[in-house]
Design a protein around this motif. Sequence first.
Motif, short mmCIF file in Angstrom:
data_model
loop_
_atom_site.label_atom_id
_atom_site.label_comp_id
_atom_site.label_asym_id
_atom_site.label_seq_id
_atom_site.Cartn_x
_atom_site.Cartn_y
_atom_site.Cartn_z
N ARG A 1 3.80 4.09 -10.38
CA ARG A 1 3.18 3.67 -11.43
C ARG A 1 1.49 4.14 -11.36
NH1 ARG A 1 5.54 -0.77 -13.85
NH2 ARG A 1 3.73 -0.42 -15.45
N GLY A 2 1.14 5.16 -10.24
CA GLY A 2 0.06 5.56 -10.18
C GLY A 2 -0.95 4.63 -9.72
N LEU A 3 -0.86 3.49 -8.84
CA LEU A 3 -1.63 2.63 -8.43
C LEU A 3 -1.82 2.95 -6.95
CD1 LEU A 3 -2.88 -0.13 -8.75
CD2 LEU A 3 -0.67 -1.37 -7.93
N THR A 4 -3.17 3.01 -6.55
CA THR A 4 -3.68 3.29 -5.33
C THR A 4 -3.35 2.12 -4.10
OG1 THR A 4 -5.45 4.59 -6.24
CG2 THR A 4 -5.91 3.91 -3.98
N LEU A 5 -2.95 2.43 -2.92
CA LEU A 5 -2.42 1.44 -2.34
C LEU A 5 -3.49 1.61 -0.88
CD1 LEU A 5 -0.67 -1.11 -1.18
CD2 LEU A 5 0.99 0.68 -0.86
N LEU A 6 -3.82 0.35 -0.66
CA LEU A 6 -4.67 0.63 0.95
C LEU A 6 -4.28 -0.55 1.68
CD1 LEU A 6 -8.19 0.83 -0.66
CD2 LEU A 6 -6.43 2.86 -0.12
N THR A 7 -4.25 -0.45 2.93
CA THR A 7 -4.32 -1.44 3.80
C THR A 7 -5.72 -1.82 4.41
OG1 THR A 7 -3.60 -0.12 5.82
CG2 THR A 7 -1.88 -1.19 4.30
N ILE A 8 -5.74 -2.95 5.03
CA ILE A 8 -7.11 -3.75 5.98
C ILE A 8 -6.57 -3.76 7.11
CG2 ILE A 8 -6.74 -6.05 4.92
CD1 ILE A 8 -9.71 -6.13 4.58
N ALA A 9 -7.80 -3.67 7.94
CA ALA A 9 -7.47 -4.11 9.66
C ALA A 9 -7.09 -5.55 9.41
CB ALA A 9 -8.59 -3.59 10.42
N SER A 10 -6.43 -5.99 10.40
CA SER A 10 -6.30 -7.16 10.71
C SER A 10 -7.19 -8.24 11.16
CB SER A 10 -4.96 -7.41 11.86
OG SER A 10 -5.43 -6.95 13.03
N GLY A 11 -8.39 -7.76 11.68
CA GLY A 11 -9.46 -8.40 12.13
C GLY A 11 -10.50 -8.53 11.22
N GLY B 1 3.59 -8.22 8.28
CA GLY B 1 3.78 -7.28 9.24
C GLY B 1 3.58 -5.76 8.60
N VAL B 2 4.58 -5.23 8.01
CA VAL B 2 4.10 -3.72 7.45
C VAL B 2 4.67 -4.10 5.84
CG1 VAL B 2 5.13 -2.73 9.42
CG2 VAL B 2 6.66 -3.35 7.81
N VAL B 3 3.92 -2.93 5.10
CA VAL B 3 3.96 -2.76 3.76
C VAL B 3 5.49 -2.29 3.54
CG1 VAL B 3 3.22 -1.81 1.59
CG2 VAL B 3 1.77 -2.67 3.47
#
Length: 519
Positions: free
Chosen positions: A98-108, A85-87
Amino acid sequence: MDIRELLDDAELGLAVIAAAPDALERTVRSAYITDLPDPSRFLSAGDIVLTSGQWIHRDGGVESFIGALARQNVAALIVGTIDIGVVPSEVIALCRERGLTLLTIASGVSFRAVVDRVAHAEAGERDGAASANAELGRRMAEAVSRGGSVPELLRLFAAVTGTRGWVVDGVGTLIAHEGPAPAPALVARVWNTVGRAEQPRVVVRDVGEGQGGEPVLAVRIGTSARSGLVAYPLGDQAALPLLGSLALDTLVGALRVETELAARWRDARNEQVASLFEAIRGYEVSPGAISARMRLEGLDPQGQSTVAAARCDDEGFSPDAVVAILERAFTARGRKAIGCHVDGVVLVLVNGVERDDVPPLAEQILDEAHLALEGRQLVVGLSDTISGVSRLNPSVATALERLGSASGSEQVLVSSALHVQSHRELLRMLGDATREGYAHEVLAPLIEYDERHGAELLATLRAFLAGSGAWQETARSLHLHPNTLRYRMARIQELTHRDVGELPDRVDLFLAVACLDGV
């Protein structure tokens, strides 16, 4: 390709949730899909990790998963939100911490679309890198053919790859760098690590305090540590994994020409100086010839000279490096020095008058070389200062004797005064040639008589001296009648022109026998 290029691809539908400064410029090497609690063994720097977040619901799952990615220094984490659902805020906070790059991706959009995009870009990048490497090889070959220097080769490498590195020779001296010069402590640490390593390539992660904590890739240039190394900070360029199999090999091959020439020069120089010491110790050439050879080295044969003998408690530590350390130390004191190593022992002939403002020798060597020594002990035996060449032979013996008798736990231990406590120590200071010459002058008549007549005059003299001149005891030890012993001793006195009843003459014979027996 970098992360920003993936973000610019609208078809992937990526969005930034958390990113450190300049993180979007990080190069992406590969993409890996996983929901393992700890996928660290499958990951490396430059990877993008795609996950559906199943680990979020496990006890300690967030800390374990994010920690694994941070330890492997991955380029970014992409989380799909179809299942979760959500991060969660816990994930976002820990990524930022921790300096980690975080991305999300479109559901489709499927994870496979990102994997294919990265793979396609990587294939194109490899083709381009191969072409650039071919051009780099051609230009480096031209540079080497016209005698191009190590700095020039580093500049060519930097122009093609955009990287900044440095080269250290076989004795631990920084000889060239492109970009900021590395700190001496870092140079010493990397040089020592490569010297001990079995593999030609090592990553030095423990770079020491004040070095930015940035690991360094170090590559041995030749077949041994004597040929030197080239080093590149891993964090300074994202393309290094690719360069490891392409341009970096090309650079190492070009540098090998220069560094092997330098190693051969050191070998030739070592043989040249070693032959001078051999002549001094064996009296194989005249004092005039030794004086001439010293003048060729820029030394004054009539000036003040000292001999230093040295060893390191680590047999694996380069003797060439010990020679370089001592030559630099004596040069800094206003003197001229030429050194060599023979059978693990370093010998240095030091010439000229020392400046008045110099610190103690041990203090100076420690100040200049403690980084390279890295905890090892360096022991130096120093002869007294002499003038002329006639006393160089005993000076070598004195330096070696003081080296052998030195004791102490100091990292740099200089022994410049020897307490002579026996005639054996005194005789060893004279040198092999002097002892052999004295023994021959005194005992040759006895040796020749024994050979001609099958007699045992020398053995009789040795037993007589060992028994402190006691006639009865000596006769019993030799199973001789006392009159036979007296006859033999009379013959010995006649041949040697020494009276065994006189202490000075008996001392002459005693010392001659000691010299003949190798002290």
